[in-house]
Structures are given as structure tokens and as C-alpha cells.
Write a protein that holds these residues in place. Structure first.
Motif, short mmCIF file in Angstrom:
data_model
loop_
_atom_site.label_atom_id
_atom_site.label_comp_id
_atom_site.label_asym_id
_atom_site.label_seq_id
_atom_site.Cartn_x
_atom_site.Cartn_y
_atom_site.Cartn_z
N MET A 259 6.91 68.45 -33.75
CA MET A 259 5.40 67.99 -34.20
C MET A 259 4.21 69.15 -33.81
N LEU A 260 4.68 70.02 -32.68
CA LEU A 260 3.66 70.88 -32.39
C LEU A 260 3.69 72.43 -33.16
N ASP A 261 2.94 72.83 -33.85
CA ASP A 261 3.07 74.03 -34.31
C ASP A 261 1.85 75.10 -34.28
N ASP A 262 1.79 76.43 -34.66
CA ASP A 262 0.87 77.27 -34.19
C ASP A 262 -0.31 77.30 -35.18
N ASP A 263 -0.30 76.54 -36.33
CA ASP A 263 -1.46 76.76 -37.31
C ASP A 263 -2.69 76.63 -36.52
N THR A 264 -3.76 77.06 -37.06
CA THR A 264 -5.03 76.96 -36.58
C THR A 264 -5.75 75.54 -37.38
N ILE A 265 -6.11 74.51 -36.81
CA ILE A 265 -6.27 73.56 -37.31
C ILE A 265 -8.09 73.14 -37.39
N VAL A 266 -8.32 72.26 -38.45
CA VAL A 266 -9.76 71.98 -38.58
C VAL A 266 -9.93 70.50 -38.82
N ALA A 267 -11.04 69.78 -38.29
CA ALA A 267 -11.10 68.40 -38.73
C ALA A 267 -12.81 68.22 -38.41
N LEU A 268 -13.30 67.20 -39.27
CA LEU A 268 -14.62 66.77 -38.96
C LEU A 268 -14.66 65.74 -37.61
N ALA A 269 -15.28 66.44 -36.50
CA ALA A 269 -15.20 65.50 -35.25
C ALA A 269 -16.03 64.13 -35.26
N THR A 270 -17.07 64.18 -36.20
CA THR A 270 -18.13 63.10 -36.19
C THR A 270 -17.74 62.05 -37.59
N PRO A 271 -18.19 60.88 -37.46
CA PRO A 271 -18.04 60.17 -38.72
C PRO A 271 -18.35 60.93 -39.95
N PRO A 272 -17.34 60.54 -41.00
CA PRO A 272 -18.06 60.99 -42.29
C PRO A 272 -19.34 60.29 -42.98
N GLY A 273 -19.98 60.91 -43.69
CA GLY A 273 -21.05 60.52 -44.19
C GLY A 273 -22.31 61.08 -43.69
N SER A 274 -23.60 60.76 -44.21
CA SER A 274 -24.86 61.45 -43.92
C SER A 274 -25.32 60.97 -42.68
N SER A 275 -25.84 62.16 -41.79
CA SER A 275 -26.39 61.73 -40.43
C SER A 275 -27.23 63.01 -40.06
N ALA A 276 -27.85 63.05 -38.93
CA ALA A 276 -28.77 64.03 -38.61
C ALA A 276 -27.84 65.38 -38.38
N ILE A 277 -26.67 65.42 -37.53
CA ILE A 277 -26.00 66.47 -37.48
C ILE A 277 -24.40 66.03 -37.55
N SER A 278 -23.63 66.64 -37.88
CA SER A 278 -22.32 66.72 -37.81
C SER A 278 -21.57 67.97 -37.15
N VAL A 279 -20.18 67.56 -36.73
CA VAL A 279 -19.67 68.46 -35.66
C VAL A 279 -18.06 68.64 -36.29
N ILE A 280 -17.78 70.00 -36.74
CA ILE A 280 -16.55 70.28 -37.23
C ILE A 280 -16.04 70.98 -36.23
N ARG A 281 -14.65 70.66 -35.85
CA ARG A 281 -13.96 70.94 -34.88
C ARG A 281 -12.60 71.95 -35.23
N ILE A 282 -12.38 73.32 -34.65
CA ILE A 282 -11.48 74.08 -35.06
C ILE A 282 -10.58 74.41 -33.60
N SER A 283 -9.08 74.21 -33.85
CA SER A 283 -8.38 74.88 -32.69
C SER A 283 -7.32 75.66 -32.87
N GLY A 284 -6.96 76.70 -32.28
CA GLY A 284 -5.93 77.56 -32.40
C GLY A 284 -6.12 79.02 -32.38
N LYS A 285 -5.22 79.82 -32.67
CA LYS A 285 -5.14 81.27 -32.13
C LYS A 285 -5.97 81.96 -32.98
N ASN A 286 -6.47 81.48 -34.23
CA ASN A 286 -7.39 82.19 -35.28
C ASN A 286 -8.79 81.49 -35.20
N SER A 287 -9.03 80.62 -34.36
CA SER A 287 -10.36 80.16 -34.34
C SER A 287 -11.41 81.01 -34.41
N ILE A 288 -11.49 81.69 -33.41
CA ILE A 288 -12.66 82.60 -32.96
C ILE A 288 -12.73 83.57 -34.23
#
Length: 465
Positions: free
Chosen positions: A1-30
Motif C-alpha cells: 500500500m505504501l509507495d514513494d509518490d509525493t501526494i497532495v490533497a485538500l485538508a479542509t472541507p471542499p467549498g467556499s471558506s475564508a481559507i483552505s489548506v492543501i497538504r503535500i507529503s513526500g520526497k519532492n514536496s519542497i
């Protein structure tokens, strides 16, 4: 199940809001974000910045030369991050359009959209947390009351993890020494004092029983504590129910048998979620519909964690009072695990004359007026406090059915090991049962697991967690 891809996802609920947080993890993140981020400070490069720092700037689509948004970028470098990998969190404005534009840009840059729970799975795989802590994180996210929130936080901090870790270490020591004895059986070498093993197995038995017993409380807190309001017809159950949930949900009339089906309402008391159930009045009847309602009342009592037994305080007839006393006694005997609060209602009409010393025979007795709301606050305070005290008594409260089943299997192995010792069975048989207990405890923390279990656990998370 684990791979070395760098992954991304919206960490806050979808839809309009004051701010949203997009989370990235993996060796190529930075490096990936560094290529599309322009700092407000000229010449600043993300790759050169320290971990746990925040930077203001702009996300730019380098191909289209489009400025997408002004953002804050948080940097978390391996291993000092949630997942144990290099991580970035982009705080952007909460426009659905902006969210999607940034996500699509990152996918074009080679990042993969994360699967449900994949960030937490990576934290587990990189030994940042164990499996019970991963489940506690999910519990915390979905917690809807203070009590459930506090239990989840305790488990995230490692109360269950540390307990199991200590038990497994001791079991492993005994299992190893018993097997070592077998290797030197011809020399009659004794490495394990039987008195110490007996003592530890007894301690382990008591610990496991306590954890297993806590599951009924944990499950109730997780799903809400059910409280059945019961009693004969026309004693004020529906009036009390309506006042408690602060809605006119139950029909109130002087006609006996008005409530024929159970009605539920919710209330949070002192941080605990309660489900109150107004039930059909208990009496002898030939009406088939009313009989069905009474049968449902009996089922609700069985499924409840607490019972409010109401009777009419104005009753002076000794026979009727004796019947009430007998009914309460039967309920106590039939449902010994439920907390039962006995309530004399209609105190606004008449004070209760206690012909049979009922007050001294029950643990919790209240005189109230459901109509005038007298005494209800005190009764509800006592009800909530009963469960608050139970929570305080327990250092660990089991909330997961998976843990409950594993503890039961572990206890079975411990009891069999104890029995084998008592009967003077060979050391290898005792060691087999000790290793069995070790195995089931290891399943809880994830030291022993399989892919099917992992998929089931992490699929329950949201995408960005």
C-alpha cells in the motif's frame, strides 16, 4: 500500500471558506512547491528554509505565467513532520476555483492525489504513530461531544499504546525465557520463577478484564448514551421528555396510553451526548397497538445505559405504591448494569408519602414536577455526573470494536496459560498461549497486522488526513 509518490490533497472541507489548506507529503514536496512559489522577500528559496517555518508569497502557474493566489507556505522537514516525510501545507484563499487550480497545477507537476487516510497511513508506516493512535485520530476528527473528544486525545497521546507496549514486553520476556528453558531441558535449568509468572498472568488477566469492561462505556460515549424514560401510563413521562429536550415532540394528554411508540430526542449534558427515549406507558391492556408499544418499551430498556423510572407522587393507595416498589425491584434485578433513577413526579400536586421506605431502598431518588420544571435540573446533573465519574475512574476507555475483540482473544490465551501452569503442563504449551496473547495485543497497535485490516481502518479517513 505504501509507495514513494509525493501526494497532495485538500485538508479542509471542499467549498467556499475564508481559507483552505492543501497538504503535500513526500520526497519532492519542497522542491515541487519551490518551483511554483515566489516569496514576497526577493531571492528566498523554500529549499533553503528551516523546518517548521511559514512563508508569505504567491503560487504561480509557471507555464501559463498566471498568478493563482497569495498564500502562506508551511514547511515541515523529515523526520519532524506528521507523516515523517518532507511536508508542505499551503494556506490559500478558500475559493473553490483557487483550490482546484492549485491542485491541478500540482498534479501536472507530477504529484498524485492522496487516497483516503494516506497521510495518516504514512505516519503509521514511518513509526510516527501506532495503529491504535491512527484510529484515535479518526475518532478525534469525528468526535461530537467533549467526553468522546477527551478519550480520543488520551489515546493519541499514547495511554493505550504505552499500556500495551509494557504488557507485550513483559510477555515477550517470559515467552523467551520459557523457550530458553526448553533448550536446556536436560540440564533442568529454571530461568522463570513460576510464582512471578503466576503473579504477572493474574495482573494481566485483571488488566484485560478492566479494558474489556470499559468498552460498553466507550461505545456508549462514542454513539451517545441512551436513557429510557419509563413508568405507568399518565405519570408525566412525555411532559418530562419534552422539557428535557426542549421541544414539544411527544403528545401530552390525560388519556391513558397516548404514547404508543418510542420517541427519541438528543441533549448534551456536561459534554456527554445523551439520547432520551420517551416510551409507551407500562400497563395491562388488550389493545394490540398499545401492547406493541409496551413491547418496544421493554426492548428500549434493554438497550439503554440508564433508566428514568417515573411514578405519580400523589398516589396514596398502599397497593399501588407496593406495586411500584415491586416493579422497581424487578427492573433492578433484570437490568443490573443500567443506572436507574427513581423519580416521583407531580410533586406540585402532592408530596410523596413513602409508605414502603422506597427512598432508602434505591440509590437515586428524586421528587420533581415535570409540569413546573421543579427538581429536573438536579436530576439531570446527577445523571450526567454518573457517567463523568465513570470516565474519571478509567485511565483507558476502549472505543474500538477491533480492540475489544483483540483484548477478549488475548484474555482467553492468558486464562489458558494460567490453566496450563496450574495443571503442570509442559513449558512449551504455556509458551504457546503466552505468544498467542502477545499476538492479539500486537494486532491492536499494528505490530502484527495484515493489509485487509489496514485498508479497512484508513479508508474511513477523509482524503486530506
Amino acid at each position: 500500500m505504501l509507495d514513494d509518490d509525493t501526494i497532495v490533497a485538500l485538508a479542509t472541507p471542499p467549498g467556499s471558506s475564508a481559507i483552505s489548506v492543501i497538504r503535500i507529503s513526500g520526497k519532492n514536496s519542497i522542491s515541487t512547491i519551490g518551483n511554483i512559489f515566489i516569496s514576497v522577500q526577493s531571492g528566498k528559496k523554500l529549499e533553503d528554509q528551516s523546518t517548521h517555518t511559514i512563508h508569505l508569497g504567491y503560487i504561480v502557474d509557471d507555464k501559463k505565467k498566471d498568478l493563482l493566489d497569495q498564500v502562506l507556505v508551511s514547511i515541515f522537514k523529515s523526520p519532524l513532520s506528521y507523516t515523517g516525510e518532507d511536508m508542505i501545507e499551503i494556506s490559500c484563499h478558500g475559493s473553490y476555483y483557487i483550490q482546484q487550480q492549485i491542485l491541478q497545477l500540482l498534479i501536472r507537476k507530477g504529484l498524485r492525489l492522496a487516497r483516503p487516510g494516506e497521510f495518516t497511513f504514512r505516519a503509521f508506516s514511518n513509526n510516527k504513530i501506532d495503529l491504535s493512535q491512527a484510529e484515535a485520530i479518526a475518532d478525534l476528527i469525528f468526535s461530537e461531544n467533549k467526553a468522546y473528544h477527551e478519550i480520543s486525545l488520551k489515546q493519541i497521546k499514547g495511554t493505550l499504546t504505552n499500556t500495551i507496549k509494557n504488557l507485550r514486553k513483559k510477555l515477550l520476556d517470559f515467552a523467551s525465557l520459557l523457550e530458553l528453558e526448553l533448550d536446556f531441558s536436560e540440564e533442568n535449568v529454571v530461568l522463570v520463577k513460576r510464582s512471578e509468572l503466576f503473579s504477572f498472568l493474574k495482573y494481566l488477566e485483571e488488566t484485560l478484564k478492566d479494558l474489556i469492561e470499559s468498552f460498553s462505556l466507550g461505545n456508549a460515549i462514542k454513539r451517545g448514551i441512551y436513557v429510557s424514560i419509563i413508568g405507568e401510563t399518565n405519570v408525566g413521562k412525555s411532559t418530562l421528555f419534552n422539557h428535557v429536550i426542549k421541544e414539544n415532540r411527544s403528545i401530552i394528554s390525560h388519556i391513558e396510553g397516548t404514547t404508543r411508540d418510542s420517541i427519541e430526542g438528543e441533549l448534551i449534558l456536561n459534554g456527554i451526548h445523551f439520547h432520551f427515549v420517551d416510551t409507551a406507558g407500562i400497563r395491562e391492556t388488550k389493545d394490540p397497538i398499545e401492547m406493541m408499544g409496551i413491547q418496544k418499551t421493554m426492548e428500549k430498556i434493554k438497550d439503554s445505559q440508564a433508566i428514568l423510572y417515573l411514578f405519580d407522587a400523589s398516589i396514596k393507595d398502599r397497593k399501588k405504591q407496593k406495586k411500584i416498589v415491586n416493579e422497581i425491584k424487578i427492573i433492578h434485578e433484570k437490568y443490573p448494569l443500567q443506572k436507574i433513577l427513581v423519580i416521583a413526579n407531580k410533586s406540585d400536586i402532592s408530596s410523596f408519602i413513602d409508605h414502603y421506605n422506597l427512598k432508602s431502598k434505591v440509590t437515586y431518588f428524586f421528587e420533581i414536577s415535570a409540569k413546573n420544571h421543579h427538581g429536573i435540573k438536579s436530576m439531570l446533573y446527577t445523571l450526567s455526573n454518573l457517567f463523568i465519574e465513570k470516565i474519571k475512574e478509567k485511565n483507558i476507555i476502549v472505543t474500538q470494536n477491533r480492540h475489544y475483540e483483540a483484548f477478549k482473544k488475548s484474555l482467553k490465551e492468558v486464562l489458558m496459560a494460567h490453566k496450563a501452569l496450574n495443571q503442570g503442563r509442559p513449558e512449551d504449551l504455556v509458551a504457546i498461549h503466552i505468544k498467542g496473547a502477545l499476538h492479539y495485543l500486537g494486532e491492536i497497535t499494528g505490530e502484527i497486522t495484515n493489509e485487509e485490516v489496514l485498508k479497512n481502518i484508513f479508508s474511513k479517513f477523509c482524503i486530506g488526513k
